[in-house]
Design an enzyme around this catalytic site. Sequence first.
Site, PDB file in Angstrom:
ATOM      1  N   HIS A 157       1.428   5.971  10.585  1.00 52.53           N
ATOM      2  CA  HIS A 157       0.701   6.478   9.422  1.00 52.53           C
ATOM      3  C   HIS A 157      -0.694   6.956   9.824  1.00 52.53           C
ATOM      4  O   HIS A 157      -1.239   6.536  10.846  1.00 52.53           O
ATOM      5  CB  HIS A 157       0.497   5.355   8.392  1.00 52.53           C
ATOM      6  CG  HIS A 157       1.731   4.930   7.670  1.00 52.53           C
ATOM      7  ND1 HIS A 157       2.077   3.601   7.492  1.00 52.53           N
ATOM      8  CD2 HIS A 157       2.694   5.658   7.036  1.00 52.53           C
ATOM      9  CE1 HIS A 157       3.195   3.523   6.800  1.00 52.53           C
ATOM     10  NE2 HIS A 157       3.585   4.751   6.509  1.00 52.53           N
ATOM     11  N   GLU A 199       0.817  -1.221   0.000  1.00 50.38           N
ATOM     12  CA  GLU A 199       0.000   0.000   0.000  1.00 50.38           C
ATOM     13  C   GLU A 199       0.849   1.269   0.000  1.00 50.38           C
ATOM     14  O   GLU A 199       0.452   2.295  -0.559  1.00 50.38           O
ATOM     15  CB  GLU A 199      -0.881   0.008   1.263  1.00 50.38           C
ATOM     16  CG  GLU A 199      -1.528   1.347   1.550  1.00 50.38           C
ATOM     17  CD  GLU A 199      -2.320   1.350   2.828  1.00 50.38           C
ATOM     18  OE1 GLU A 199      -3.549   1.457   2.723  1.00 50.38           O
ATOM     19  OE2 GLU A 199      -1.751   1.239   3.931  1.00 50.38           O
ATOM     20  N   ASP A 200       2.028   1.188   0.642  1.00 52.03           N
ATOM     21  CA  ASP A 200       2.823   2.408   0.790  1.00 52.03           C
ATOM     22  C   ASP A 200       3.453   2.886  -0.511  1.00 52.03           C
ATOM     23  O   ASP A 200       3.938   4.006  -0.580  1.00 52.03           O
ATOM     24  CB  ASP A 200       3.913   2.176   1.856  1.00 52.03           C
ATOM     25  CG  ASP A 200       3.297   2.012   3.235  1.00 52.03           C
ATOM     26  OD1 ASP A 200       2.345   2.753   3.529  1.00 52.03           O
ATOM     27  OD2 ASP A 200       3.740   1.132   3.984  1.00 52.03           O
ATOM     28  N   ARG A 204       6.570  10.071   7.759  1.00 50.98           N
ATOM     29  CA  ARG A 204       6.853   9.483   6.438  1.00 50.98           C
ATOM     30  C   ARG A 204       6.366  10.356   5.260  1.00 50.98           C
ATOM     31  O   ARG A 204       6.831  10.168   4.142  1.00 50.98           O
ATOM     32  CB  ARG A 204       6.185   8.111   6.337  1.00 50.98           C
ATOM     33  CG  ARG A 204       6.704   7.077   7.328  1.00 50.98           C
ATOM     34  CD  ARG A 204       8.053   6.520   6.901  1.00 50.98           C
ATOM     35  NE  ARG A 204       8.582   5.563   7.857  1.00 50.98           N
ATOM     36  CZ  ARG A 204       8.334   4.257   7.824  1.00 50.98           C
ATOM     37  NH1 ARG A 204       7.545   3.756   6.900  1.00 50.98           N
ATOM     38  NH2 ARG A 204       8.866   3.454   8.716  1.00 50.98           N
ATOM     39  N   CYS A 216      -2.645  -2.241   4.541  1.00 52.12           N
ATOM     40  CA  CYS A 216      -1.289  -2.052   3.993  1.00 52.12           C
ATOM     41  C   CYS A 216      -0.822  -3.162   3.063  1.00 52.12           C
ATOM     42  O   CYS A 216       0.148  -2.987   2.337  1.00 52.12           O
ATOM     43  CB  CYS A 216      -0.303  -1.879   5.131  1.00 52.12           C
ATOM     44  SG  CYS A 216      -0.160  -3.341   6.142  1.00 52.12           S
TER      45      CYS A 216
HETATM   46  C1  CIR Z   1       7.331   0.301   7.860  1.00 53.48           C
HETATM   47  O1  CIR Z   1       7.777   0.753   8.921  1.00 53.48           O
HETATM   48  O2  CIR Z   1       7.382   0.951   6.821  1.00 53.48           O
HETATM   49  C2  CIR Z   1       6.721  -1.075   7.866  1.00 53.48           C
HETATM   50  N1  CIR Z   1       7.362  -1.901   8.825  1.00 53.48           N
HETATM   51  C3  CIR Z   1       5.233  -1.014   8.144  1.00 53.48           C
HETATM   52  C4  CIR Z   1       4.457  -0.321   7.073  1.00 53.48           C
HETATM   53  C5  CIR Z   1       2.993  -0.446   7.243  1.00 53.48           C
HETATM   54  N2  CIR Z   1       2.321   0.229   6.201  1.00 53.48           N
HETATM   55  C6  CIR Z   1       1.045   0.570   6.235  1.00 53.48           C
HETATM   56  O3  CIR Z   1       0.366   0.305   7.209  1.00 53.48           O
HETATM   57  N3  CIR Z   1       0.550   1.209   5.200  1.00 53.48           N
END
Ligand code: CIR
Length: 262
Positions: A170, A75-76, A140, A257
């Site tokens: 987030h 998702e990111d 972020r 995510c």
């Molecule tokens: C991070 O710190 O980027 C990952 N361990 C977790 C990201 C989770 N992303 C999200 O919920 N969209």
Amino acid sequence: MKVNGYDGLMPPSTALIRPLPRSFDRALVREGKPDLDVAAARAEHDVYRGHLADAGYSIEVVPTDDGHPDCVFIEDTAVIIGSVAVITRPGAPARRGETGPVARVLSAHFPLVEIEEPGTIDGGDVFTAGGVVYVGRSARTNDSGIDQLRGVVSDQGLDLIIVDVHDTLHLKSAVLPLGPETVVVTPRAVDEGAFAGLHVIYEADSERHKFSALPLGETMMVTASAPVTAERVSALGHRVVPIDVSQIQAADGGLTCMSILF
Ligand code: CIR
């Protein structure tokens, strides 16, 4: 217009996912050093994928990448805004190499817009509800990233509201859209004034940051670790399906995510 599946008009039909890499035990974690169990996390991801398929989504897979321990959190890396896919520039430098393979797959479906330096955006900071794109300003996602996203949002005829995120990773770690009008909010984690136009229900204090949800048409996937909050969601008339994603949550992930729905 179809916007991340939450505008209530056309449900999304494709779920883009990325299998869990063998290096998942080196995923970024905000606090502490949990002992992440890769096999257990993979089993959780398989169950998640099964629920997407059961809900009627056609699953498209971006190959995993052991060089990027967080790549399962797809998702990111991209956000669908109307008819465009915005390829993000993740806020964590270690995650920036995750976007290329996702962009290649999305380019078969959408024109792409790329967030450029010095902008950063994580998709976990963006959701759409009722024709408004909410963006978390977080550790972020920065102002330059938000300004670049604003251009796409306004080209697509949508509004953008910035939400300051102070007590979590987030925006969607603390605010989960259930549909075009309703969000579940963790108290005191974000600037709640931003949601004046929405129906807000609260995560139980005893389950702080444990609730996550992914609306899938008829059903609502929810985290098994937050039963009191899930009951509040069920009381609104949603058919909740609890799933155990404790390893995913130990790596600061939630239910939104692990997929991009369109
Ligand atoms: C991070 O710190 O980027 C990952 N361990 C977790 C990201 C989770 N992303 C999200 O919920 N969209």
